[in-house]
Scaffold this motif. Structure first.
Motif, short mmCIF file in Angstrom:
data_model
loop_
_atom_site.label_atom_id
_atom_site.label_comp_id
_atom_site.label_asym_id
_atom_site.label_seq_id
_atom_site.Cartn_x
_atom_site.Cartn_y
_atom_site.Cartn_z
N ALA A 308 0.74 -9.14 -0.54
CA ALA A 308 1.75 -9.04 0.53
C ALA A 308 1.28 -8.06 1.60
CB ALA A 308 3.09 -8.60 -0.05
N HIS A 309 0.70 -6.94 1.16
CA HIS A 309 0.21 -5.95 2.14
C HIS A 309 -0.95 -6.51 2.97
CE1 HIS A 309 2.83 -3.30 0.07
NE2 HIS A 309 1.99 -2.87 -0.84
N MET A 310 -1.84 -7.24 2.29
CA MET A 310 -2.99 -7.79 3.03
C MET A 310 -2.55 -8.85 4.03
SD MET A 310 -5.93 -8.17 0.14
CE MET A 310 -7.10 -6.85 -0.16
N LEU A 311 -1.62 -9.68 3.61
CA LEU A 311 -1.12 -10.72 4.54
C LEU A 311 -0.43 -10.05 5.73
CD1 LEU A 311 0.23 -13.33 1.96
CD2 LEU A 311 -1.71 -13.66 3.54
N ALA A 312 0.30 -8.98 5.45
CA ALA A 312 0.95 -8.25 6.55
C ALA A 312 -0.10 -7.72 7.52
CB ALA A 312 1.81 -7.11 6.00
N CYS A 313 -1.22 -7.22 6.98
CA CYS A 313 -2.30 -6.74 7.86
C CYS A 313 -2.84 -7.89 8.69
CB CYS A 313 -3.45 -6.16 7.03
SG CYS A 313 -3.10 -4.55 6.34
N ALA A 314 -3.11 -9.02 8.03
CA ALA A 314 -3.72 -10.15 8.74
C ALA A 314 -2.78 -10.72 9.79
CB ALA A 314 -4.13 -11.22 7.74
N GLU A 315 -1.48 -10.51 9.59
CA GLU A 315 -0.50 -11.05 10.54
C GLU A 315 0.04 -9.97 11.48
OE1 GLU A 315 2.13 -12.94 7.74
OE2 GLU A 315 0.57 -14.38 7.18
N GLY A 316 -0.55 -8.78 11.44
CA GLY A 316 -0.19 -7.73 12.39
C GLY A 316 1.22 -7.19 12.21
N ARG A 317 1.69 -7.16 10.98
CA ARG A 317 3.06 -6.66 10.76
C ARG A 317 3.10 -5.65 9.61
NH1 ARG A 317 4.40 -9.38 6.39
NH2 ARG A 317 3.35 -11.35 6.02
N LEU A 318 2.08 -4.79 9.57
CA LEU A 318 2.00 -3.79 8.51
C LEU A 318 3.12 -2.75 8.62
CD1 LEU A 318 0.32 -2.82 6.06
CD2 LEU A 318 -1.02 -1.43 7.64
N ALA A 319 3.64 -2.54 9.83
CA ALA A 319 4.66 -1.50 10.04
C ALA A 319 5.83 -1.66 9.07
CB ALA A 319 5.14 -1.54 11.48
N GLY A 320 6.14 -2.89 8.69
CA GLY A 320 7.28 -3.12 7.81
C GLY A 320 6.97 -2.95 6.32
N GLU A 321 5.72 -2.71 5.99
CA GLU A 321 5.32 -2.66 4.57
C GLU A 321 5.51 -1.26 3.99
OE1 GLU A 321 3.84 -5.37 2.46
OE2 GLU A 321 5.11 -6.22 4.01
N ARG A 322 5.97 -1.20 2.78
CA ARG A 322 6.14 0.09 2.10
C ARG A 322 5.44 0.03 0.75
NH1 ARG A 322 7.16 1.32 6.16
NH2 ARG A 322 9.07 1.84 7.26
N PRO A 323 4.17 0.36 0.71
CA PRO A 323 3.48 0.31 -0.58
C PRO A 323 4.11 1.28 -1.57
CG PRO A 323 1.94 0.65 1.22
CD PRO A 323 3.30 0.79 1.79
N GLU A 324 4.22 0.84 -2.79
CA GLU A 324 4.76 1.71 -3.84
C GLU A 324 3.65 2.05 -4.81
OE1 GLU A 324 8.42 0.49 -6.00
OE2 GLU A 324 8.35 -1.08 -4.46
N LEU A 325 3.73 3.26 -5.34
CA LEU A 325 2.67 3.70 -6.26
C LEU A 325 3.25 3.99 -7.63
CD1 LEU A 325 0.88 6.23 -3.88
CD2 LEU A 325 0.15 3.90 -4.44
N HIS A 326 2.39 3.86 -8.64
CA HIS A 326 2.76 4.33 -9.97
C HIS A 326 2.63 5.85 -9.99
CE1 HIS A 326 2.93 0.46 -11.97
NE2 HIS A 326 1.80 0.11 -11.38
N ALA A 327 3.47 6.48 -10.80
CA ALA A 327 3.31 7.92 -11.01
C ALA A 327 2.05 8.12 -11.85
CB ALA A 327 4.53 8.46 -11.74
N GLY A 328 1.58 9.33 -11.91
CA GLY A 328 0.44 9.64 -12.77
C GLY A 328 -0.88 9.49 -12.06
N ALA A 329 -1.93 9.31 -12.84
CA ALA A 329 -3.29 9.33 -12.29
C ALA A 329 -4.10 8.19 -12.89
CB ALA A 329 -3.94 10.66 -12.62
#
Ligand code: AMP
Ligand code: GLY
Length: 420
Positions: A308-329
């Protein structure tokens, strides 16, 4: 509608990309060119080289490919993204113009200077006589001598004295040990500090930063031995809030502002190699692609949908993306072949992959199927990544997994994640 994906490349980085993309609910069929047998569970290998642009374009059209993700720098620098975009293929990976910011150190340094990105002082030289004159006039040692073009990570020498700097200039510019990559050299001020690397997804207007990572480039424990492509990595690196903000605003932010100002389109990853100097973080280099092995360490920490993030980049709409991360390392330990990096021995049989503990992921880099067996086929053979509640937990699991795997002459560092 499901999106079919073609990944260009065949290393551990590409395996990790395939592994993560396969977890996307949007993903259809996933192919890799040339890919490898080791990544077959995530992506079907297609026998095409990364530089066979026409074949790749035909495959994209025939296979209904909705996104082509380009891993390595060489096809980017040679214009694969331009070639595919011209045929209407959606691509994650920047065009040639932007890829030159990795492929020419001189262009990169000038871009950084123009855009006020903190970096080491430098000068560039087009002929060996002037480069040598500048070396002889140098008062501050060490001096860093860099071949301008791509040199598989070997075109940088930290020179302690005049003699070694002169011989670097001779090797690069006169003997041309890296061919035309040595037509120009950059002489750079030596920066002291700890290194780190940060990757950001970018659509040319906005960017989102992924966790900061640190790789271990030397072959042996305690940062000894020759430089390698990377023997392991950890993420996130614990940076204080002020440093992290400087990385975001002064380094990545100004890089993206520079792209916009100079009208350089960009869709892909920005990878900044950082030196955490006493004067704040400085950019050593920018790569226009995912790092290896950092990708194997950072992608397991990404909880949200990479496709989803990559498609947003390719379509020029990354501003709306909110990547989520796992806690930890997460930690990655690379298992390399005997003789790596100078002359890796291939052919040893790899055993124990079925004994890798649950929760650890094994990414293939230099393996090949031979009958029913798996054999070593390249220098960096496997990367084992594991997440944990903290770095110590991640390292414990990654090392348990590494210990389960065996092949003749296997070498790996026991001190990944330690401060040297
Ligand atoms: P580069 O390909 O430009 O990132 O350089 C490769 C490696 O050389 C870096 O990861 C650093 O370890 C080292 N290096 C490059 N430039 C400098 C510098 N100006 N000062 C100190 N070390 C450097
Ligand atoms: N690990 C550094 C790079 O991918 O260039």
């Amino acid at each position: 509608m499901a999106v079919n994906i073609l990944i260009i490349g065949s290393g551990g980085r590409e395996h990790a990309l395939a592994w993560k993309l396969k977890r996307s609910p949007l993903a259809g069929r996933i192919y890799a060119a040339p890919g490898s047998e080791g990544m077959r569970a995530c992506a079907r290998p297609v026998p095409m080289g990364a530089l066979e642009f026409d074949k790749i374009a035909d495959f994209c059209a025939g296979g209904d490919i909705g996104l082509c993700v380009i891993g390595p720098e060489e096809p980017l620098a040679k214009g694969l993204a331009d070639h595919l975009a011209a045929k209407g293929v959606k691509v994650f990976g920047p065009r040639r113009q932007a890829a030159m910011l990795e492929a020419s150190k001189q262009l990169a340094k000038e871009f950084m200077r123009r855009n006020y990105i903190p970096t080491a002082g430098f000068q560039s030289h087009y002929d060996p006589a002037s480069a040598k004159e500048a070396v002889r006039a140098t008062k501050k040692w060490p001096l860093v001598v860099k071949a301008d073009g791509l040199a598989a990570g070997k075109g940088v020498r930290v020179c302690p004295d005049e003699a070694s700097a002169l011989s670097a200039v001779e090797d690069f510019m006169e003997k041309r040990i890296f061919g035309s990559s040595g037509a120009r050299v950059v002489l750079e001020e030596f920066l002291e500090g700890r290194e780190a690397s940060v990757m950001a997804l970018c659509d040319g207007k906005d960017f989102v930063m992924l966790p900061v990572a640190r790789d271990h480039k030397r072959l042996r424990d305690g940062d000894e031995g020759p430089n390698t492509g990377g023997m392991g990595a950890v993420a996130p690196v614990d940076l204080d809030a002020e440093t992290l903000e400087k990385v975001r605003v002064d380094i990545l932010g100004r890089f993206v502002e520079g792209l916009k100002k100079e009208k350089i389109p960009y869709c892909g990853v920005i990878f900044a190699g950082l030196m955490l100097s006493k004067d704040g973080p400085k950019a050593l280099e920018f790569n226009v692609r995912f790092g290896d092995p950092e990708t194997q360490t950072v992608l397991p920490l990404l909880k949200s949908d990479l496709l989803a993030h990559m498609l947003a980049c390719a379509e020029g709409r990354l501003a709306g993306e909110r990547p989520e991360l796992h806690a930890g390392a997460c930690a990655t330990v690379v298992l390399a072949a005997a003789g790596y990096p100078d002359s890796p021995a291939t052919g040893a049989e790899i055993r124990g992959l079925d004994r890798v503990p649950a929760g650890a992921e094994v990414f293939h880099a230099g393996t090949a199927a031979d009958g029913g067996r798996l054999k070593v086929s390249g220098g960096r053979v496997l990367g084992v990544s594991a997440r944990g509640a903290d770095l110590a937990g991640a390292l414990r699991l990654a090392y348990r997994a590494a210990a389960a795997i065996s092949f003749d002459g296997a070498q790996y560092r026991r001190d990944i994640g330690k401060e040297n």
